[in-house]
Design an enzyme around this catalytic site. Structure first.
Site, mmCIF file in Angstrom:
data_model
loop_
_atom_site.group_PDB
_atom_site.id
_atom_site.type_symbol
_atom_site.label_atom_id
_atom_site.label_comp_id
_atom_site.label_asym_id
_atom_site.label_seq_id
_atom_site.Cartn_x
_atom_site.Cartn_y
_atom_site.Cartn_z
ATOM 1 N N CYS A 2 40.022 63.857 22.489
ATOM 2 C CA CYS A 2 39.968 65.262 22.901
ATOM 3 C C CYS A 2 41.269 65.752 23.525
ATOM 4 O O CYS A 2 41.903 65.028 24.285
ATOM 5 C CB CYS A 2 38.845 65.469 23.900
ATOM 6 S SG CYS A 2 37.234 64.876 23.370
ATOM 7 N N ARG A 27 45.445 64.528 17.683
ATOM 8 C CA ARG A 27 44.622 63.606 18.461
ATOM 9 C C ARG A 27 43.262 63.381 17.814
ATOM 10 O O ARG A 27 42.552 62.436 18.164
ATOM 11 C CB ARG A 27 44.446 64.141 19.888
ATOM 12 C CG ARG A 27 45.751 64.233 20.659
ATOM 13 C CD ARG A 27 45.573 64.968 21.960
ATOM 14 N NE ARG A 27 44.779 64.214 22.916
ATOM 15 C CZ ARG A 27 45.270 63.398 23.827
ATOM 16 N NH1 ARG A 27 46.578 63.224 23.902
ATOM 17 N NH2 ARG A 27 44.497 62.767 24.667
ATOM 18 N N TRP A 74 36.509 65.664 20.263
ATOM 19 C CA TRP A 74 36.139 64.554 19.386
ATOM 20 C C TRP A 74 34.801 64.049 19.895
ATOM 21 O O TRP A 74 34.700 63.531 20.994
ATOM 22 C CB TRP A 74 37.206 63.462 19.444
ATOM 23 C CG TRP A 74 37.048 62.382 18.425
ATOM 24 C CD1 TRP A 74 37.522 62.369 17.147
ATOM 25 C CD2 TRP A 74 36.391 61.116 18.603
ATOM 26 N NE1 TRP A 74 37.208 61.188 16.518
ATOM 27 C CE2 TRP A 74 36.506 60.409 17.396
ATOM 28 C CE3 TRP A 74 35.707 60.526 19.678
ATOM 29 C CZ2 TRP A 74 35.970 59.135 17.219
ATOM 30 C CZ3 TRP A 74 35.177 59.263 19.494
ATOM 31 C CH2 TRP A 74 35.308 58.586 18.282
ATOM 32 N N ASN A 98 38.123 65.401 28.666
ATOM 33 C CA ASN A 98 38.452 64.309 27.751
ATOM 34 C C ASN A 98 38.019 63.027 28.423
ATOM 35 O O ASN A 98 38.507 62.694 29.499
ATOM 36 C CB ASN A 98 39.957 64.273 27.460
ATOM 37 C CG ASN A 98 40.366 63.045 26.647
ATOM 38 O OD1 ASN A 98 39.548 62.456 25.953
ATOM 39 N ND2 ASN A 98 41.627 62.658 26.756
ATOM 40 N N GLY A 99 37.098 62.292 27.809
ATOM 41 C CA GLY A 99 36.652 61.038 28.399
ATOM 42 C C GLY A 99 35.149 60.890 28.320
ATOM 43 O O GLY A 99 34.472 61.569 27.538
ATOM 44 N N GLU A 479 47.008 45.270 7.654
ATOM 45 C CA GLU A 479 47.477 46.627 7.901
ATOM 46 C C GLU A 479 47.334 47.488 6.648
ATOM 47 O O GLU A 479 46.943 48.660 6.725
ATOM 48 C CB GLU A 479 48.932 46.601 8.361
ATOM 49 C CG GLU A 479 49.627 47.951 8.428
ATOM 50 C CD GLU A 479 49.025 48.923 9.420
ATOM 51 O OE1 GLU A 479 49.446 50.092 9.422
ATOM 52 O OE2 GLU A 479 48.118 48.532 10.187
ATOM 53 N N LYS A 483 45.118 50.898 6.543
ATOM 54 C CA LYS A 483 45.677 52.196 6.165
ATOM 55 C C LYS A 483 44.852 52.834 5.045
ATOM 56 O O LYS A 483 44.557 54.029 5.071
ATOM 57 C CB LYS A 483 47.121 52.031 5.691
ATOM 58 C CG LYS A 483 48.142 51.917 6.785
ATOM 59 C CD LYS A 483 48.336 53.231 7.498
ATOM 60 C CE LYS A 483 48.941 53.008 8.864
ATOM 61 N NZ LYS A 483 48.015 52.444 9.839
ATOM 62 N N GLU A 486 41.397 53.977 6.277
ATOM 63 C CA GLU A 486 41.513 55.052 7.260
ATOM 64 C C GLU A 486 41.583 56.425 6.607
ATOM 65 O O GLU A 486 40.916 57.365 7.056
ATOM 66 C CB GLU A 486 42.786 54.872 8.100
ATOM 67 C CG GLU A 486 42.675 53.939 9.268
ATOM 68 C CD GLU A 486 43.968 53.881 10.064
ATOM 69 O OE1 GLU A 486 43.880 53.911 11.301
ATOM 70 O OE2 GLU A 486 45.053 53.812 9.460
ATOM 71 N N HIS A 502 37.132 30.370 0.269
ATOM 72 C CA HIS A 502 36.124 30.109 1.294
ATOM 73 C C HIS A 502 35.150 31.277 1.459
ATOM 74 O O HIS A 502 34.570 31.450 2.535
ATOM 75 C CB HIS A 502 36.815 29.807 2.626
ATOM 76 C CG HIS A 502 37.631 28.563 2.597
ATOM 77 N ND1 HIS A 502 37.103 27.317 2.837
ATOM 78 C CD2 HIS A 502 38.937 28.364 2.320
ATOM 79 C CE1 HIS A 502 38.051 26.399 2.732
ATOM 80 N NE2 HIS A 502 39.183 27.015 2.413
ATOM 81 N N LYS A 602 43.912 60.077 17.036
ATOM 82 C CA LYS A 602 45.227 59.453 17.113
ATOM 83 C C LYS A 602 45.344 58.559 18.338
ATOM 84 O O LYS A 602 45.850 57.440 18.268
ATOM 85 C CB LYS A 602 46.302 60.546 17.155
ATOM 86 C CG LYS A 602 47.738 60.022 17.263
ATOM 87 C CD LYS A 602 48.133 59.255 16.021
ATOM 88 C CE LYS A 602 49.582 58.831 16.064
ATOM 89 N NZ LYS A 602 49.926 57.948 14.934
#
Length: 607
Positions: A2, A27, A74, A98-99, A479, A483, A486, A502, A602
């Site tokens: 947020c 964000r 968010w 925010n939180g 990574e 990506k 995402e 395996h 973000k």
């Protein structure tokens, strides 16, 4: 997550609030809103979805007033709906947050028993209602806000706006960042300096537990114990062009293309004047006195740490433990004598990483951080903060910050090796010479963009994709998979190539592309063996390698991407480029929101 903004200005606040919120879009958010006070009257507007929806609403239902607060939400508690969107208003007070308020259920029960009713599913509404309760009991708005803050448990950044108070904002932070901007007869509040940059270049960062009372001409700050304190005002210098897409369709594309420049800046920053050694801002970090390195991070930064583990152990002979911050902080591992704790975070505000740092404080020999924001909480609470100098990164999927993290971690590993007698002067000079050539090699890698775009168009049709890598390339496979999922929303997983037999080999069929990241190094033959196992089961192999690798291993592959030759130590930095471009162009082909993928933020500033 947020984003919070606040304005006590001399012009209409609504346009300023919306424009400032646009700078916080990176964000991540799913709704937005603003509240203003005009001649003492408090009012608000809120909308679900992108900020353009809020802008459209304000055209038809404008808000007057030169004082206001704004928010991009968010969703945590409650779905993204208009009723759950911020600001939350309860009678004479509006709040943005925010939180997470951890004790909101207890507060909600208390307020219900006192006759207050709830209209949202959020934890934030309890903050507004509690403040309303205290104002109705006779408290001044400032007193009511501070009393409310004393009742809250959890992590938060908050800003309060009050009816009848055209020249007052109360703000506070505990666990989530918040900055105060100073203007000429104006004051501002923002989640970060990026938001405030168009309004002012003078910023005061609130410390953990601080609360602040703002008017247009004054700022009072109180610490966690309620004592009035002074916090230093700092001049910020954020290039406005860094938060503009320029000629690119997406911020992610712009930031991928900036990597040769920012890597060059990072390399130059840590080179000695003669270019033959690594120079740190603090010479007290002596690796001869260090027995173990504990590295902690989240997401992409965690994969940077996994890569650096190979460098520290293979080049410097230093034992390394790498952990995900959210697991590390709750596992409560013993921190032994001679341990340095190293934390990596792009924002420097990642909640779990910051909590892990605080766990290590006083236990570890020293706290080192690798961050992109020098004034962040993680940087300020470290004994040594190493900036990666990536510049502002707007795209949610990290690109240039990742390669800059790798670069700084490699240079730190080289310093460790030299301190510990594992490298001669000649070997150090050779490593640094190779590293200085990296920006040019990355430019060559970027030249494969058209080919990667064609491959990505085919990948976009897949439902599942596997990534394989060995040694230093295993974290890069992780990574690459991250990506891709995402921003394209395709299910992607990564495995160490040696683990194929395996279990993961059961997933292989003609519908599952397998991306193999394999430069022609000491493990290449092993990687080719794994590729053969995939192709023998009708698997489609996309091989990313160099010219020598193509000569040896391209036969039978579904497709290939050629990278320039690179010294094996540096291959993780270079091979991040095709991983990023594959994800980017696959997402473009699918038509997803590249810069602001669904459900993601973000900066993860809440647990």
């Amino acid at each position: 997550m947020c984003g919070i903004v606040g304005v006590l200005g001399s012009h209409e606040a609504a346009p300023l609030l919306v424009e400032t919120l646009k700078r916080l879009e990176y964000r991540g958010y799913d709704s937005a809103g603003i509240a203003t006070v005009n001649d003492g009257v408090l009012d608000r507007r809120r909308a679900v979805g992108k900020l353009v929806n809020l802008s459209d609403l304000l055209v038809h239902e404008p808000l007057r007033g030169k004082s206001g607060i704004g928010h991009t939400r968010w969703a945590t508690h409650g779905a993204p709906t208009v009723s759950n969107a911020h600001p939350h208003q309860a009678g004479p007070v509006a709040v943005v947050h925010n939180g997470i308020i951890e004790n909101f259920r207890d507060l909600r029960e208390e307020l219900s028993n006192d006759g207050f009713s709830f209209v949202t599913e959020t934890d934030t509404e309890t903050v507004a209602l509690l403040t309303q309760k205290y104002i109705q009991s006779g408290m001044h708005p400032i007193e009511a806000a501070l009393k409310t803050l004393s009742r809250l448990d959890g992590a938060f950044a908050l800003a309060f706006l009050f009816e009848g108070e055209d020249d007052l904002i109360v703000a506070a932070r505990k666990g989530s960042p918040l900055a105060i901007g100073h203007g000429d007869g104006e004051m501002y509040v923002g989640s970060d300096a990026i938001a405030l940059a168009p309004l002012t270049n003078e910023v005061t960062y609130l410390d953990e537990g601080d609360s602040a009372v703002l008017t247009r001409t004054s700022l009072q700050i109180f610490d966690a114990e309620g004592a009035e304190v002074t916090r230093e005002a700092k001049t910020i210098n954020i290039d406005q062009t860094l938060v503009d897409k320029g000629n690119h369709k997406h911020f992610m594309a712009k930031e991928i293309g900036e990597q040769p420049l920012v890597l060059g800046n990072a390399i130059d920053h840590y080179l000695s004047q003669d270019g033959n050694t690594v120079s740190l801002p603090d010479t007290n970090l002596d690796f001869t006195q260090i027995n173990r390195l504990t590295m902690v991070a989240c997401g992409t930064a965690y994969y940077a740490c996994l890569t650096a583990k190979y460098w520290f152990e293979q080049i410097a002979g230093l034992p390394v433990e790498v952990d995900v911050a959210s697991e590390f902080r709750y596992r409560e591992p013993p921190v032994t004598e001679g341990t340095v704790a190293l934390f990596v975070s792009q924002s420097g505000e990642t909640a779990d990483t910051l909590a892990a740092l605080r766990y290590c404080a006083g236990k570890a020999q020293s706290i080192v951080s690798v961050v992109n924001v020098p004034e962040s909480s993680i940087a300020r609470e470290s004994d040594l903060a190493l900036p990666i100098l990536a510049g502002v990164e707007i795209g949610v999927a990290s690109t240039k910050a990742f390669t800059c993290q790798l670069t700084v971690l490699l240079m730190l590993a080289l310093k460790a090796a030299k301190d510990r007698g594992k490298l001669t002067n000649e070997e150090m000079t050779k490593h640094l010479s190779d590293l200085r050539a990296m920006p040019g090699l990355i430019n060559q890698a970027l030249a494969a963009e058209a080919q990667i775009k064609d491959v990505a168009r085919k990948l976009s049709e897949a439902r599942d994709i596997l990534f394989l890598g060995r040694g230093r390339m295993f974290p890069l496979a992780l990574e690459g998979a991250l990506k891709l999922k995402e921003i394209s929303y395709i299910h992607a997983e990564a495995y160490a190539s040696g683990e194929l037999k395996h279990g993961p080999i059961a997933l292989i069929d003609k519908h599952v592309p397998v991306v193999v990241m394999a430069p022609y190094d000491e493990l290449f033959d092993k990687s080719i063996s794994n590729m053969q196992e995939v192709m023998a089961r009708a698997g489609k192999v996309l091989l990313i390698t160099d010219t020598d690798g193509l000569k040896e291993g391209a036969d039978g592959t579904w497709d290939t991407i050629r990278m320039p030759q690179v010294p094996p130590v540096l291959s993780p930095i270079l091979y991040a480029i095709p991983a990023q471009l594959l994800a980017y162009y696959t997402a473009v082909a699918k038509g997803t929101d590249v810069d602001q993928p669904r459900n993601l933020a973000k900066s993860v500033t809440v647990e």
